[in-house]
Design an enzyme around this catalytic site. Structure first.
Site, mmCIF file in Angstrom:
data_model
loop_
_atom_site.group_PDB
_atom_site.id
_atom_site.type_symbol
_atom_site.label_atom_id
_atom_site.label_comp_id
_atom_site.label_asym_id
_atom_site.label_seq_id
_atom_site.Cartn_x
_atom_site.Cartn_y
_atom_site.Cartn_z
ATOM 1 N N ASP A 106 -3.469 0.077 6.218
ATOM 2 C CA ASP A 106 -4.225 -0.375 5.035
ATOM 3 C C ASP A 106 -3.674 -1.688 4.485
ATOM 4 O O ASP A 106 -4.439 -2.550 4.034
ATOM 5 C CB ASP A 106 -4.179 0.700 3.943
ATOM 6 C CG ASP A 106 -5.142 1.847 4.208
ATOM 7 O OD1 ASP A 106 -5.894 1.767 5.199
ATOM 8 O OD2 ASP A 106 -5.137 2.827 3.442
ATOM 9 N N ASP B 164 0.851 -1.185 0.000
ATOM 10 C CA ASP B 164 0.000 0.000 0.000
ATOM 11 C C ASP B 164 0.889 1.239 0.000
ATOM 12 O O ASP B 164 1.906 1.271 0.710
ATOM 13 C CB ASP B 164 -0.917 0.033 1.222
ATOM 14 C CG ASP B 164 -1.948 1.154 1.126
ATOM 15 O OD1 ASP B 164 -3.001 0.924 0.526
ATOM 16 O OD2 ASP B 164 -1.663 2.264 1.623
ATOM 17 N N HIS C 256 -6.097 5.002 5.449
ATOM 18 C CA HIS C 256 -5.249 5.895 4.658
ATOM 19 C C HIS C 256 -3.871 6.116 5.288
ATOM 20 O O HIS C 256 -3.235 7.149 5.057
ATOM 21 C CB HIS C 256 -5.951 7.238 4.397
ATOM 22 C CG HIS C 256 -7.239 7.092 3.674
ATOM 23 N ND1 HIS C 256 -7.316 6.580 2.394
ATOM 24 C CD2 HIS C 256 -8.516 7.366 4.065
ATOM 25 C CE1 HIS C 256 -8.589 6.560 2.017
ATOM 26 N NE2 HIS C 256 -9.326 7.019 3.010
#
Length: 462
Positions: A150, A6, A145
């Site tokens: 994440d 991510d 976020h």
């Protein structure tokens, strides 16, 4: 092994924005076995709205490592693993761009997108955003976020996906873009598909005799080939049934790929291709000035261009196409259907009675006013080019650039050159290659430049 990745970034466009945080979670299919996460200094300020979403500020990244300092670690953790992301094209695309800035071609052979997979495995959910899926499955992993939180949430989501599958073959198919090896043509293996480049270019599908039956263009040849062989629609089954092999030509430049694809379809006449199959254009729209001084438009055969009174406006495949295009343009610019030879009438045209024609057909509109709109219509109808210029595009390697050359409004060809070499215009014109005389070439170039008016690198020359 799965590498769940991510990234948080300064914006949504990988080519222009930068990574500000990255996390990689290694998962063996049963549990998390390793992880890595760090903030990154993006060498630019972080937009306010990104800080609002992520909580990451300029002060937080001021002393963070630059991307090149962690690049080796990223490669080591991902190169032997399946690259997994929630909307994997976003995370993978940003890493490829960051590595490209370092002069390195980053690639992972196998990728999984948990957005696509959750849609497939758990259909009917109201939303497939990571935040919504966290709530649906009761996944708790810190703040949304932020890269590591994440990535851990995506890892847990992957566990649910794998648990819902019915054995190794189904999981194997998910990893390989939905393709089961048993469904591939005899001489095309998953290994061969993975050898295809993740680069822009043209690909060719061959039948058992080696003849080309389909020509296509893609900004990612490998991905497009996988999509072809994963397609279970009737069209996909028909295509797959007749294919025994594939080949490709990397162009780097999307414009070169568009030009090459169009020319190759006309040259090879592949039986599966439909949209680009016409070998040459036979119809045209012309303009001329009549005895009263009105600028008129007319549809005719392309062979009529030799008539001295006619000025060519546009070339089209069929007369029906030309007439339909002229009709829509005449309505758009309020031109007289009689003066466009779209209606036979001894007096006023039918549109005059509907108050959609200003009366040029009966002399009530001045030639100056009417011809002004006709010139606007001609500009809209014409798909040609004007002037001499070069379009500079990415090349086939990071050290190379492509250039598409137009001289006096006509496509000359394309050439490649080393970024450090800086060849002269004369050399480029001498070495430019035009793959096949293609009446579509000018239209393709113009359309491409219109779509990229703000980003295309166009260099005029005399």
């Amino acid at each position: 092994m799965y590498a769940i990745v991510d990234v948080e970034t300064t914006g949504g466009a990988a080519r222009y924005e930068r990574v500000i945080e990255i996390a990689i979670v290694l998962h063996d299919g049963q549990r998390v076995v390793d992880s890595f996460a760090t903030l990154l200094y993006p060498e630019r300020s972080i937009p306010w709205h990104i800080t609002q979403i992520t909580g990451i500020t300029d002060d937080m990244v001021a002393h963070a490592p630059r991307f090149f300092e962690v690049a080796k670690r990223i490669v080591e953790m991902t190169r032997e693993a399946v690259f997994v992301g929630h909307n994997v094209s976003f995370d993978y695309g940003f890493l490829r761009e960051e590595f490209a800035r370092l002069g390195y071609m980053y690639t992972c052979r196998q990728r999984l997108c948990t957005v696509r997979l959750t849609r497939q495995v758990f259909p009917g959910l109201p939303s497939y955003s990571l935040e919504s899926l966290r709530a649906h499955f009761g996944i708790t992993s810190g703040r949304a976020h932020r890269a590591l939180d994440d990535a851990l949430a995506t890892a847990r989501l992957l566990e649910y996906i794998l648990a819902a599958q019915n054995g190794h073959e189904d999981i194997h198919a998910l990893i390989h873009h939905g393709i089961k090896a048993s469904r591939l043509p005899e001489h095309i293996t998953l290994e061969r598909l993975y050898e295809a480049p993740e680069a822009c270019g043209v690909y060719y599908l061959h039948d058992g005799r080696g003849e080309v039956v389909y020509v296509g263009k893609s900004i990612n040849i490998r991905k497009r080939l996988f999509e072809h062989f994963a397609d279970t629609s009737p069209k996909g089954e028909k295509l797959r049934a007749g294919v025994a092999d594939f080949s490709y030509e990397v162009t780097g430049s999307e414009l070169v790929a568009l030009l090459l694809e169009s020319a190759e379809v006309k040259r090879l006449q592949p039986r599966i291709n439909r949209a680009l199959r016409l070998r040459q254009f036979n119809a045209a729209i012309y303009t001329y000035t009549d005895e009263q001084g009105y600028r008129r438009l007319v549809v005719g055969r392309l062979a009529q261009r030799s008539r001295p009174a006619l000025e060519l406006v546009a070339e089209l495949p069929r007369l029906s196409h030309a007439r339909a295009w002229l009709e829509s343009t005449a309505r758009r610019f309020a031109l007289c259907f009689k003066l466009c030879h779209l209606e036979d009438a001894t007096g006023a045209c039918f549109h005059y009675t509907l108050h959609r024609c200003a009366g040029a057909c009966v002399g009530q509109e001045s030639t100056e006013d009417y011809n002004g709109r006709t010139e606007q219509a001609i500009a809209a109808l014409s798909r040609g080019l004007s002037g001499s210029f070069a379009v500079v595009e990415p090349g086939r390697t990071l050290d190379e650039q492509a250039v598409v050359l137009v001289r006096d409004g006509a496509f000359v060809g394309y050439a490649y050159f080393d970024k450090e070499a800086a060849p002269t215009l004369e050399v480029l014109l001498d070495t430019a290659c035009a793959p096949y005389s293609d009446p579509d070439a000018n239209r393709i170039i113009r359309g491409y430049l219109e779509q990229r008016a703000k980003t295309a690198q166009v260099l005029p020359f005399s």
